[in-house]
Write a protein that holds these residues in place. Structure first.
Motif, PDB file in Angstrom:
ATOM      1  N   LEU A 179       0.132   1.587  27.625  1.00 51.59           N
ATOM      2  CA  LEU A 179       1.342   1.506  28.094  1.00 51.59           C
ATOM      3  C   LEU A 179       1.589   1.156  29.561  1.00 51.59           C
ATOM      4  O   LEU A 179       2.535   0.475  29.969  1.00 51.59           O
ATOM      5  N   LEU A 180       0.621   1.258  30.596  1.00 54.10           N
ATOM      6  CA  LEU A 180       0.513   1.098  31.640  1.00 54.10           C
ATOM      7  C   LEU A 180       0.474  -0.237  32.024  1.00 54.10           C
ATOM      8  O   LEU A 180       1.368  -0.715  32.993  1.00 54.10           O
ATOM      9  N   ALA A 181      -0.305  -0.989  31.202  1.00 51.71           N
ATOM     10  CA  ALA A 181      -0.092  -2.399  31.304  1.00 51.71           C
ATOM     11  C   ALA A 181       1.150  -3.114  30.883  1.00 51.71           C
ATOM     12  O   ALA A 181       1.448  -4.032  31.505  1.00 51.71           O
ATOM     13  N   VAL A 182       1.566  -2.564  29.863  1.00 55.49           N
ATOM     14  CA  VAL A 182       3.024  -2.897  29.249  1.00 55.49           C
ATOM     15  C   VAL A 182       4.084  -2.783  30.352  1.00 55.49           C
ATOM     16  O   VAL A 182       4.843  -3.702  30.618  1.00 55.49           O
ATOM     17  N   ILE A 183       3.813  -1.793  31.103  1.00 49.76           N
ATOM     18  CA  ILE A 183       4.980  -1.430  31.974  1.00 49.76           C
ATOM     19  C   ILE A 183       4.870  -2.463  33.227  1.00 49.76           C
ATOM     20  O   ILE A 183       5.846  -3.020  33.954  1.00 49.76           O
ATOM     21  N   TYR A 184       3.716  -2.516  33.833  1.00 51.07           N
ATOM     22  CA  TYR A 184       3.427  -3.276  34.965  1.00 51.07           C
ATOM     23  C   TYR A 184       3.797  -4.956  34.591  1.00 51.07           C
ATOM     24  O   TYR A 184       4.431  -5.409  35.211  1.00 51.07           O
ATOM     25  N   THR A 185       3.358  -5.434  33.380  1.00 46.94           N
ATOM     26  CA  THR A 185       3.823  -6.642  32.934  1.00 46.94           C
ATOM     27  C   THR A 185       5.324  -6.855  32.569  1.00 46.94           C
ATOM     28  O   THR A 185       5.969  -7.843  33.028  1.00 46.94           O
ATOM     29  N   ASP A 186       5.577  -5.735  32.106  1.00 45.18           N
ATOM     30  CA  ASP A 186       7.374  -5.745  32.026  1.00 45.18           C
ATOM     31  C   ASP A 186       8.218  -5.956  33.136  1.00 45.18           C
ATOM     32  O   ASP A 186       9.103  -6.787  33.247  1.00 45.18           O
ATOM     33  N   ALA A 187       7.685  -5.123  34.151  1.00 42.26           N
ATOM     34  CA  ALA A 187       8.565  -5.287  35.556  1.00 42.26           C
ATOM     35  C   ALA A 187       8.315  -6.698  36.148  1.00 42.26           C
ATOM     36  O   ALA A 187       9.339  -7.311  36.455  1.00 42.26           O
ATOM     37  N   PHE A 188       7.102  -7.420  35.982  1.00 39.78           N
ATOM     38  CA  PHE A 188       6.871  -8.600  36.428  1.00 39.78           C
ATOM     39  C   PHE A 188       7.691  -9.907  35.630  1.00 39.78           C
ATOM     40  O   PHE A 188       8.414 -10.696  36.259  1.00 39.78           O
ATOM     41  N   GLN A 189       7.825  -9.643  34.406  1.00 35.85           N
ATOM     42  CA  GLN A 189       8.607 -10.341  33.533  1.00 35.85           C
ATOM     43  C   GLN A 189      10.131 -10.199  33.757  1.00 35.85           C
ATOM     44  O   GLN A 189      10.858 -11.356  33.364  1.00 35.85           O
ATOM     45  N   GLY A 190      10.462  -9.229  33.782  1.00 35.97           N
ATOM     46  CA  GLY A 190      11.695  -8.822  34.064  1.00 35.97           C
ATOM     47  C   GLY A 190      12.547  -9.654  35.461  1.00 35.97           C
ATOM     48  O   GLY A 190      13.586 -10.101  35.344  1.00 35.97           O
ATOM     49  N   ILE A 191      11.473  -9.558  36.338  1.00 35.85           N
ATOM     50  CA  ILE A 191      11.821 -10.236  37.602  1.00 35.85           C
ATOM     51  C   ILE A 191      12.134 -11.847  37.117  1.00 35.85           C
ATOM     52  O   ILE A 191      12.990 -12.509  37.656  1.00 35.85           O
ATOM     53  N   ILE A 192      11.069 -12.414  36.443  1.00 32.85           N
ATOM     54  CA  ILE A 192      11.185 -13.880  36.035  1.00 32.85           C
ATOM     55  C   ILE A 192      12.409 -13.951  35.209  1.00 32.85           C
ATOM     56  O   ILE A 192      13.344 -14.969  35.543  1.00 32.85           O
ATOM     57  N   MET A 193      13.061 -13.106  34.362  1.00 31.59           N
ATOM     58  CA  MET A 193      14.079 -13.173  33.498  1.00 31.59           C
ATOM     59  C   MET A 193      15.289 -13.486  34.403  1.00 31.59           C
ATOM     60  O   MET A 193      16.173 -14.220  34.202  1.00 31.59           O
ATOM     61  N   LEU A 194      15.312 -12.486  35.556  1.00 32.22           N
ATOM     62  CA  LEU A 194      16.720 -12.438  36.497  1.00 32.22           C
ATOM     63  C   LEU A 194      16.619 -13.643  37.014  1.00 32.22           C
ATOM     64  O   LEU A 194      17.571 -14.149  37.079  1.00 32.22           O
ATOM     65  N   ILE A 195      15.621 -14.241  37.485  1.00 33.90           N
ATOM     66  CA  ILE A 195      15.439 -15.402  38.438  1.00 33.90           C
ATOM     67  C   ILE A 195      16.127 -16.436  37.498  1.00 33.90           C
ATOM     68  O   ILE A 195      16.936 -17.452  37.754  1.00 33.90           O
ATOM     69  N   GLY A 196      15.611 -16.608  36.105  1.00 36.80           N
ATOM     70  CA  GLY A 196      16.000 -17.609  35.148  1.00 36.80           C
ATOM     71  C   GLY A 196      17.266 -17.671  34.781  1.00 36.80           C
ATOM     72  O   GLY A 196      18.188 -18.670  34.801  1.00 36.80           O
ATOM     73  N   MET A 197      17.867 -16.768  34.748  1.00 36.64           N
ATOM     74  CA  MET A 197      19.328 -16.282  34.260  1.00 36.64           C
ATOM     75  C   MET A 197      20.225 -16.734  35.196  1.00 36.64           C
ATOM     76  O   MET A 197      21.087 -17.184  34.963  1.00 36.64           O
ATOM     77  N   ILE A 198      19.865 -16.157  36.441  1.00 33.69           N
ATOM     78  CA  ILE A 198      21.023 -16.728  37.408  1.00 33.69           C
ATOM     79  C   ILE A 198      20.925 -17.970  37.418  1.00 33.69           C
ATOM     80  O   ILE A 198      22.032 -18.827  37.911  1.00 33.69           O
ATOM     81  N   ILE A 199      19.734 -18.714  37.574  1.00 37.92           N
ATOM     82  CA  ILE A 199      19.833 -20.100  37.944  1.00 37.92           C
ATOM     83  C   ILE A 199      20.666 -20.797  36.651  1.00 37.92           C
ATOM     84  O   ILE A 199      21.367 -21.853  36.955  1.00 37.92           O
ATOM     85  N   LEU A 200      20.407 -20.584  35.455  1.00 35.59           N
ATOM     86  CA  LEU A 200      20.994 -21.078  34.210  1.00 35.59           C
ATOM     87  C   LEU A 200      22.613 -21.071  34.513  1.00 35.59           C
ATOM     88  O   LEU A 200      23.090 -22.061  34.061  1.00 35.59           O
ATOM     89  N   LEU A 201      23.104 -19.696  35.028  1.00 37.97           N
ATOM     90  CA  LEU A 201      24.471 -19.418  34.972  1.00 37.97           C
ATOM     91  C   LEU A 201      24.976 -20.603  35.991  1.00 37.97           C
ATOM     92  O   LEU A 201      26.133 -21.250  36.043  1.00 37.97           O
ATOM     93  N   ILE A 202      24.558 -20.641  37.098  1.00 38.27           N
ATOM     94  CA  ILE A 202      24.856 -21.647  38.405  1.00 38.27           C
ATOM     95  C   ILE A 202      24.980 -22.875  37.900  1.00 38.27           C
ATOM     96  O   ILE A 202      25.821 -23.416  38.008  1.00 38.27           O
ATOM     97  N   PHE A 203      23.933 -23.317  37.075  1.00 42.45           N
ATOM     98  CA  PHE A 203      23.613 -24.657  36.695  1.00 42.45           C
ATOM     99  C   PHE A 203      24.551 -25.049  35.769  1.00 42.45           C
ATOM    100  O   PHE A 203      25.183 -26.026  35.719  1.00 42.45           O
ATOM    101  N   THR A 204      25.022 -24.038  34.924  1.00 40.63           N
ATOM    102  CA  THR A 204      25.860 -24.404  33.654  1.00 40.63           C
ATOM    103  C   THR A 204      27.251 -24.591  34.386  1.00 40.63           C
ATOM    104  O   THR A 204      28.010 -25.368  33.916  1.00 40.63           O
TER     105      THR A 204
END
Length: 527
Positions: A179-204
């Protein structure tokens, strides 16, 4: 469009290296079975929030529900409000704190373990674990399909290869790091998701001429609603379906309520509360979690509906038509059509992050349900790290196999089904467990059985989208559903959850009256 292979290879390699390093960090701190299952009960609030959000929001939300928004419209935004109000505020402030306190006191390490220890019942532990390993592979498969579909569409890779690679990479760090590996990678992946969604909204919005013109154009497309959707209650992409229409029941009961309420009793999310050091940590996690939910599903539901404007202006057809009538292909098709190469690669990583963050949590939850709750603990023996890892591997194989046989346009529906099952089977008993000073085992058992059986029965014999596909009702009774409108479009949750709640209350009343009668009888005997 051709994606720059070198750019893709470099960005993906960097992403995978970081994921594996984080997985290794989790592995180094995972010494015992409890570490594997609960990450030491001392996780930072920001990590809890990002892990919770990244687990909750997967490719099901981005690919599946984005496609649903393209088909049904922005009514899906109501789900964002429910996700924040119920999935973050109510979940963390009310349910989360009580779960953490009780879980810590009882030393519970999984959701079935929590239910079993609160009620002092092996049945509650086994039954909860069994529901997880039966229902959760459906959700895990949907998440894998979402990620694999984008890889398939973008890089002309076979669906089989994409699916296997996605599952294999996720499996490595979950099995090794827990679970600790899951949480560490989740946090990193969550940051990528935030960046991707913000760019997608602006570009659209930039592509469609701004916020106002984009939404006005979508509103003006109401006359283009296909006749089949219009007959089912579709009134346009910026308005709700007609009240009481089949589409209204689908949108409100299956998607908005099914996902919005079901979040409270999802085992993979409940465990996150038990990783917190104290209640202050949960309070500090709320702002991060709320912002995450607002930005990820809020953006994709908005963009999903707006894809109709782009495809109509550029191809003279609606988004679902441009995607080959497969709802699950709308977002991948849109991204490939409108975005530059660099963003296609970034969005692929966003989807990989969304898929892997949720998959890792689901694999971990299913694996510990087998390795700890069903076969792991016998005669009070110490939890086994090896059994948990084997359990994870077994459930990964099951989920992959299921992904190959699931039909098209299944992602959003499978997600809503799993969340509805969790709410129906677990929510009343879970609520009773954390808010009652003396929780009744009999009431919990009856509630779980009634909720689960009702949900499965309604799914197999009434809710037409599932009953027709399963064919059991047709085989036994010669018709796809047993009831007439509107019941075939009413989600199983709407029937099963109230019945499970009423069952629990009735048993409590009966037990209370029985206790009163027993006390009165004792007083009379003493006289």
């Amino acid at each position: 469009m051709a994606v720059d292979t070198l750019t893709f290879a470099i960005m993906t390699a960097v992403y995978l290296v970081i994921v594996m390093v984080l997985g290794y960090m989790g592995y180094k701190k995972t010494k015992e079975a409890e570490d594997f299952m609960l990450a030491g009960r001392n996780v930072h609030p920001a990590l809890i929030a990002l892990s919770y959000g990244a687990t909750f929001i997967s490719t099901s939300a981005i690919v599946g529900f984005g496609g649903v928004a393209a088909n049904l419209g922005m009514g899906l935004i109501w789900l964002v409000g429910l996700n924040i109000g119920v999935g973050i505020l109510l979940a963390f402030v009310v349910y989360g704190k009580k779960t953490r306190e009780i879980g810590s006191r009882l030393k519970a390490v999984t959701f079935p373990d929590f239910m079993g220890k609160v009620y002092g019942s092996s049945f509650m532990r086994y039954a909860s674990g069994l529901i997880i390993i039966i229902g959760m592979p459906l959700y895990a498969s949907a998440v894998m399909i979402g990620g694999a579909r984008f890889i398939e569409t973008t890089f002309s890779m076979s669906f089989t290869t994409a699916l296997l690679v996605l599952a294999a990479i996720t499996a490595i760090y979950v099995i090794v790091g827990g679970l600790l590996a899951v949480i560490y990678t989740d946090a990193f992946q969550g940051i990528i998701m935030l960046i991707g969604m913000i760019i997608l909204l602006i570009f659209t919005y930039v592509t469609l001429g701004g916020i106002g013109p984009a939404h006005e154009a979508l509103t003006n497309m109401a006359s283009l609603v296909p006749e089949s959707l219009s007959a089912s209650g579709h009134t346009g992409w910026t308005s709700m379906p007609d009240l009481g229409s089949p589409l209204w029941y689908t949108l409100v009961t299956t998607i908005i309520l099914g996902v919005g309420i079901g979040v409270l009793a999802q085992p993979q999310l409940v465990v996150r509360f038990m990783t917190a050091k104290d209640n202050k940590s949960l309070n500090r996690a709320i702002p991060v979690g709320g912002l995450f939910i607002l930005l990820i599903p809020g953006v994709i539901y908005t963009v999903g509906a707006l894809t109709n404007v782009y495809f109509f202006d550029n191809k003279g057809m609606l988004a679902v038509q441009a995607a080959g009538a497969n709802i699950d292909s709308v977002i991948p098709t849109y991204i490939n059509a409108i975005m530059p190469d660099w963003f296609v690669v970034l969005f692929l990583l966003t989807l990989l992050a969304a898929a892997m963050s949720t998959l890792s949590a689901l694999f971990h939850t299913m694996g510990t349900a087998i390795g700890h709750d069903i076969i792991g603990q016998k005669n009070g023996e110490k939890p086994s790290l090896k059994k948990n890892r084997i359990g994870v591997l077994v459930m990964i194989v099951v989920s992959v196999l299921l992904a190959f046989i699931m039909p098209g346009s299944i992602i959003a529906r499978a997600t809503a089904m799993f969340m509805g099952l969790c709410a129906s089977a677990f929510l009343p008993a879970f609520t009773h467990a954390i808010f009652s000073k003396k929780p009744s085992t009999k009431a919990a058992v009856v509630s779980l059985i009634v909720g689960a059986v009702t949900w499965f029965a309604w799914t197999a014999f009434v809710h037409v989208k599932e009953s027709e596909a399963l064919g059991l009702c047709q085989f036994l009774f010669g018709q796809p559903t047993l009831l007439q409108n509107p019941w075939p479009v009413v989600d199983p949750l709407i029937i099963a959850l109230p019945l499970a709640t009423i069952s629990l209350i009735l048993v409590l009343i009966i037990e209370g009256q029985s206790a009163v009668d027993k006390n009165e009888a004792m007083k009379k005997s003493q006289v």
